[in-house]
Design a protein around this motif. Structure first.
Motif, PDB file in Angstrom:
ATOM      1  N   ALA A  17       1.075  -1.184   0.125  1.00  0.00           N
ATOM      2  CA  ALA A  17       0.190  -0.174  -0.099  1.00  0.00           C
ATOM      3  C   ALA A  17       0.883   1.363   0.280  1.00  0.00           C
ATOM      4  O   ALA A  17       0.492   2.340   0.431  1.00  0.00           O
ATOM      5  N   ASN A  18       2.008   1.316  -0.679  1.00  0.00           N
ATOM      6  CA  ASN A  18       2.911   2.284  -0.879  1.00  0.00           C
ATOM      7  C   ASN A  18       3.636   2.915   0.570  1.00  0.00           C
ATOM      8  O   ASN A  18       3.702   3.998   0.838  1.00  0.00           O
ATOM      9  N   PHE A  19       3.711   1.796   1.477  1.00  0.00           N
ATOM     10  CA  PHE A  19       4.160   2.167   2.661  1.00  0.00           C
ATOM     11  C   PHE A  19       5.294   1.308   3.016  1.00  0.00           C
ATOM     12  O   PHE A  19       5.640   0.799   3.877  1.00  0.00           O
ATOM     13  N   MET A  20       6.006   1.073   1.788  1.00  0.00           N
ATOM     14  CA  MET A  20       7.387  -0.008   2.065  1.00  0.00           C
ATOM     15  C   MET A  20       8.572   0.896   1.863  1.00  0.00           C
ATOM     16  O   MET A  20       9.720   0.512   2.512  1.00  0.00           O
ATOM     17  N   THR A  21       8.394   1.951   1.180  1.00  0.00           N
ATOM     18  CA  THR A  21       9.845   2.431   1.116  1.00  0.00           C
ATOM     19  C   THR A  21       9.681   4.040   0.327  1.00  0.00           C
ATOM     20  O   THR A  21       8.562   4.208  -0.310  1.00  0.00           O
ATOM     21  N   LEU A  22      10.651   4.806   0.334  1.00  0.00           N
ATOM     22  CA  LEU A  22      10.747   6.258  -0.176  1.00  0.00           C
ATOM     23  C   LEU A  22      11.101   5.952  -1.862  1.00  0.00           C
ATOM     24  O   LEU A  22      11.808   4.819  -2.265  1.00  0.00           O
ATOM     25  N   GLY A  23      10.317   6.598  -2.639  1.00  0.00           N
ATOM     26  CA  GLY A  23      10.843   6.537  -4.064  1.00  0.00           C
ATOM     27  C   GLY A  23      10.161   5.307  -4.899  1.00  0.00           C
ATOM     28  O   GLY A  23      10.548   5.097  -5.972  1.00  0.00           O
ATOM     29  N   MET A  24       9.391   4.594  -4.355  1.00  0.00           N
ATOM     30  CA  MET A  24       8.826   3.408  -5.277  1.00  0.00           C
ATOM     31  C   MET A  24       7.941   4.013  -6.106  1.00  0.00           C
ATOM     32  O   MET A  24       7.170   5.017  -5.688  1.00  0.00           O
ATOM     33  N   ALA A  25       7.717   3.434  -7.441  1.00  0.00           N
ATOM     34  CA  ALA A  25       6.934   4.101  -8.222  1.00  0.00           C
ATOM     35  C   ALA A  25       5.566   3.556  -7.960  1.00  0.00           C
ATOM     36  O   ALA A  25       5.158   2.540  -7.759  1.00  0.00           O
ATOM     37  N   ASN A  26       4.644   4.302  -8.341  1.00  0.00           N
ATOM     38  CA  ASN A  26       3.074   4.250  -8.040  1.00  0.00           C
ATOM     39  C   ASN A  26       2.783   2.986  -9.011  1.00  0.00           C
ATOM     40  O   ASN A  26       3.331   2.962 -10.092  1.00  0.00           O
ATOM     41  N   GLY A  27       2.185   2.043  -8.494  1.00  0.00           N
ATOM     42  CA  GLY A  27       1.560   1.055  -9.308  1.00  0.00           C
ATOM     43  C   GLY A  27       2.655  -0.136  -9.490  1.00  0.00           C
ATOM     44  O   GLY A  27       2.361  -1.124 -10.121  1.00  0.00           O
ATOM     45  N   TYR A  28       3.736  -0.180  -8.845  1.00  0.00           N
ATOM     46  CA  TYR A  28       4.784  -1.279  -8.701  1.00  0.00           C
ATOM     47  C   TYR A  28       4.667  -2.277  -7.635  1.00  0.00           C
ATOM     48  O   TYR A  28       4.393  -1.698  -6.545  1.00  0.00           O
ATOM     49  N   SER A  29       4.821  -3.427  -8.046  1.00  0.00           N
ATOM     50  CA  SER A  29       4.573  -4.273  -6.928  1.00  0.00           C
ATOM     51  C   SER A  29       5.708  -5.639  -7.333  1.00  0.00           C
ATOM     52  O   SER A  29       5.935  -5.785  -8.542  1.00  0.00           O
ATOM     53  N   SER A  30       6.407  -6.174  -6.204  1.00  0.00           N
ATOM     54  CA  SER A  30       7.220  -7.264  -6.999  1.00  0.00           C
ATOM     55  C   SER A  30       6.615  -8.703  -7.365  1.00  0.00           C
ATOM     56  O   SER A  30       7.083  -9.217  -7.844  1.00  0.00           O
ATOM     57  N   LEU A  31       5.137  -8.511  -6.864  1.00  0.00           N
ATOM     58  CA  LEU A  31       4.464  -9.680  -7.485  1.00  0.00           C
ATOM     59  C   LEU A  31       3.790  -9.700  -8.828  1.00  0.00           C
ATOM     60  O   LEU A  31       3.674 -10.480  -9.755  1.00  0.00           O
ATOM     61  N   GLY A  32       3.270  -8.294  -8.800  1.00  0.00           N
ATOM     62  CA  GLY A  32       2.539  -8.007 -10.286  1.00  0.00           C
ATOM     63  C   GLY A  32       3.297  -7.188 -11.308  1.00  0.00           C
ATOM     64  O   GLY A  32       2.912  -6.853 -12.386  1.00  0.00           O
ATOM     65  N   GLY A  33       4.475  -6.628 -10.971  1.00  0.00           N
ATOM     66  CA  GLY A  33       5.216  -5.647 -12.012  1.00  0.00           C
ATOM     67  C   GLY A  33       4.576  -4.243 -11.995  1.00  0.00           C
ATOM     68  O   GLY A  33       3.935  -3.777 -10.769  1.00  0.00           O
ATOM     69  N   GLN A  34       4.867  -3.674 -12.887  1.00  0.00           N
ATOM     70  CA  GLN A  34       4.407  -2.299 -13.038  1.00  0.00           C
ATOM     71  C   GLN A  34       3.017  -1.964 -13.708  1.00  0.00           C
ATOM     72  O   GLN A  34       2.949  -2.371 -14.889  1.00  0.00           O
ATOM     73  N   THR A  35       2.121  -1.473 -13.041  1.00  0.00           N
ATOM     74  CA  THR A  35       0.903  -1.075 -13.609  1.00  0.00           C
ATOM     75  C   THR A  35       0.967   0.242 -14.802  1.00  0.00           C
ATOM     76  O   THR A  35       1.736   1.003 -14.533  1.00  0.00           O
ATOM     77  N   VAL A  36       0.043   0.150 -15.589  1.00  0.00           N
ATOM     78  CA  VAL A  36       0.575   1.357 -16.643  1.00  0.00           C
ATOM     79  C   VAL A  36      -0.921   1.886 -17.003  1.00  0.00           C
ATOM     80  O   VAL A  36      -2.070   1.293 -16.800  1.00  0.00           O
ATOM     81  N   ASN A  37      -0.803   3.244 -16.771  1.00  0.00           N
ATOM     82  CA  ASN A  37      -2.084   4.179 -16.947  1.00  0.00           C
ATOM     83  C   ASN A  37      -2.448   4.013 -18.563  1.00  0.00           C
ATOM     84  O   ASN A  37      -1.893   4.197 -19.359  1.00  0.00           O
ATOM     85  N   PRO A  38      -3.982   3.668 -18.521  1.00  0.00           N
ATOM     86  CA  PRO A  38      -4.402   3.388 -20.009  1.00  0.00           C
ATOM     87  C   PRO A  38      -4.404   4.810 -20.960  1.00  0.00           C
ATOM     88  O   PRO A  38      -4.765   4.963 -22.117  1.00  0.00           O
ATOM     89  N   TRP A  39      -4.404   6.197 -20.192  1.00  0.00           N
ATOM     90  CA  TRP A  39      -4.234   7.176 -20.825  1.00  0.00           C
ATOM     91  C   TRP A  39      -2.830   7.542 -21.413  1.00  0.00           C
ATOM     92  O   TRP A  39      -2.565   8.239 -22.502  1.00  0.00           O
ATOM     93  N   GLY A  40      -1.864   6.455 -21.098  1.00  0.00           N
ATOM     94  CA  GLY A  40      -0.440   6.518 -21.648  1.00  0.00           C
ATOM     95  C   GLY A  40       0.610   6.143 -20.703  1.00  0.00           C
ATOM     96  O   GLY A  40       0.455   6.410 -19.448  1.00  0.00           O
ATOM     97  N   GLU A  41       1.551   5.693 -21.243  1.00  0.00           N
ATOM     98  CA  GLU A  41       2.619   5.015 -20.316  1.00  0.00           C
ATOM     99  C   GLU A  41       3.514   6.105 -19.526  1.00  0.00           C
ATOM    100  O   GLU A  41       3.837   5.993 -18.677  1.00  0.00           O
ATOM    101  N   GLU A  42       3.180   7.431 -20.198  1.00  0.00           N
ATOM    102  CA  GLU A  42       3.964   8.697 -19.601  1.00  0.00           C
ATOM    103  C   GLU A  42       3.334   9.135 -18.509  1.00  0.00           C
ATOM    104  O   GLU A  42       3.915  10.016 -17.476  1.00  0.00           O
ATOM    105  N   HIS A  43       2.083   8.680 -18.168  1.00  0.00           N
ATOM    106  CA  HIS A  43       1.339   9.004 -17.041  1.00  0.00           C
ATOM    107  C   HIS A  43       1.518   8.291 -15.723  1.00  0.00           C
ATOM    108  O   HIS A  43       1.478   7.032 -16.045  1.00  0.00           O
ATOM    109  N   ASP A  44       1.438   8.958 -14.580  1.00  0.00           N
ATOM    110  CA  ASP A  44       1.526   8.213 -13.310  1.00  0.00           C
ATOM    111  C   ASP A  44       0.193   7.451 -13.355  1.00  0.00           C
ATOM    112  O   ASP A  44      -0.941   7.566 -13.845  1.00  0.00           O
ATOM    113  N   THR A  45       0.096   6.353 -12.416  1.00  0.00           N
ATOM    114  CA  THR A  45      -0.994   5.592 -12.242  1.00  0.00           C
ATOM    115  C   THR A  45      -1.680   6.085 -10.866  1.00  0.00           C
ATOM    116  O   THR A  45      -2.691   5.576 -10.632  1.00  0.00           O
TER     117      THR A  45
END
Length: 389
Positions: free
Chosen positions: A45-73
């Motif tokens: 729940a984004n309470f693991m560390t500083l600087g972790m990318a939103n939408g990233y998890s070691s289990l699921g990988g990186q989530t991508v915003n459907p409005w474009g990969e350049e956008h934050d999730t």
């Protein structure tokens, strides 16, 4: 959720499959909802560390915003916001401690409601903080958010906050903005030009709908600015709350210390960004006996509630509107309902990701907040979806 892994995004929790539904899930199923699956999230729940990318998890990988990969999730309920925006489902449920429902909703251009603390029971949900955690709907409209909330709301004997929270009448009021008094927060230093432009659109729509709009500054702003980011309450509560949850896990880590050790043992997979917050939480006693915890909690309530929102609402405001999702941490600390609403400029290009605003109302005023949002929604165009290849 029975039959599906409950992992908090951690590879260490991949084999943890509950045998019973959380109360909110059981209520949705009983009402006829079809549960399609679970979405990726920002790990722990984004309470693991500083600087972790939103939408990233070691289990699921990186989530991508459907409005474009350049956008934050946004996060931490990143996949829930993305799934609704990508039209993979008509609605989703996220969990929030401080922005984790309204942030992904805002970034994906959909509606996200953080209910009043305790209105939806947290039983069965991997926790961070018993004083701030809640589940909430992420949907295509304010009306849909109310429909989900009305099903999920209600006490559960295993959740003290939900036992103490009366369930209000959860129905929409038509033309709720007519005669309403709305405060527009004007002193958010971090607001971008896009936020400011979006706020102007929302202001115009509020006035057209008959609301009385008043510029306000957040009453405790000066002290908030001096204090900076305040996470002590979460650090103190996380250890005890997580250990209590993990004690019931039969196939996976049983304590926060186990999580830290497990991550270190699989560092290449599990520590892409580190585990700073996990170490900080482990360094506390994990209970409410520490004087530092009581001081931090009292400070949060004073700045967010007594010397913050309460003064604005006591002055007669029905809701407060922030640019973007600024103010979400204050609403979370206060335990008050907040809602992210997308706002799109009328002349925006079809591929342009919407901006948005955050509406906050007093504790227990969830139906009133949703009614105001539904009325404003009709004046700013409602949810638009990205064009997918």
């Amino acid at each position: 959720m029975a039959g599906l892994p409950t992992t908090a995004g951690s590879a260490l929790m991949a084999a943890h499959v509950p045998t019973v539904d959380a109360p909110l899930v059981a209520r949705l199923r009983a009402a006829g909802a079809v549960v399609l699956g679970k979405a990726n999230m920002t790990e722990w729940a984004n309470f693991m560390t500083l600087g972790m990318a939103n939408g990233y998890s070691s289990l699921g990988g990186q989530t991508v915003n459907p409005w474009g990969e350049e956008h934050d999730t946004g996060g931490s309920s990143s996949g829930s916001g993305v799934a609704v925006a990508a039209r993979l489902c008509v609605a989703a449920v996220g969990t929030e401690t401080s922005g984790s429902v309204v942030s992904p909703a805002h970034e994906s251009g959909v509606v996200g409601l953080k209910p009043t603390l305790g209105l939806v029971p947290r039983t069965g949900i991997v926790p961070i903080s018993h004083s701030q955690d809640t589940a909430g709907p992420i949907t295509r409209s304010a009306r849909d958010a109310l429909l989900l909330l009305a099903v999920m709301a209600g006490p559960d004997e295993r959740d003290e906050a939900s036992r103490r929270r009366p369930v209000p009448e959860l129905e929409l009021t038509s033309h709720a903005l007519k005669g309403a008094r709305i405060g527009i927060v004007t002193d958010e230093k971090g607001a971008s030009e896009t936020d400011a432009a979006t706020l102007r659109l929302a202001r115009a729509a509020l006035e057209r709908a008959g609301a009385t709009v008043q510029d306000v500054t957040f009453p405790s702003r000066a002290e908030l600015d001096r204090n900076g980011v305040m996470l002590e309450v979460l650090e103190y509560e996380f250890k005890g709350d997580l250990n209590a949850y993990l004690s019931g896990v039969t196939d996976g880590p049983r304590t926060l210390a186990d999580v830290i050790a497990g991550n270190q043992a699989q560092a290449e997979r599990c520590l892409k960004y580190g585990q700073t917050f996990l170490h900080a939480a482990q360094g506390t006693r994990g209970d409410a006996s520490e004087p530092g915890y009581h001081l931090a909690r009292a400070r949060d309530l004073r700045l967010a509630r007594e010397q913050g929102f309460d003064l604005l609402f006591a002055a007669g405001l029905d809701a407060v509107v922030f640019p973007g999702i600024h103010g979400c941490a204050l609403a979370a600390k206060a335990g008050y309902p907040s809602l992210a609403l997308p706002v799109q400029a009328p002349d925006a290009a079809a591929h342009a990701r919407p901006g948005g605003v955050l509406l906050v109302a007093p504790a227990g005023a969830d139906a009133a907040l949703l009614s105001l949002a539904a009325d404003l929604e009709s004046g700013v165009g409602g949810v638009r979806f990205p064009v997918l290849d």
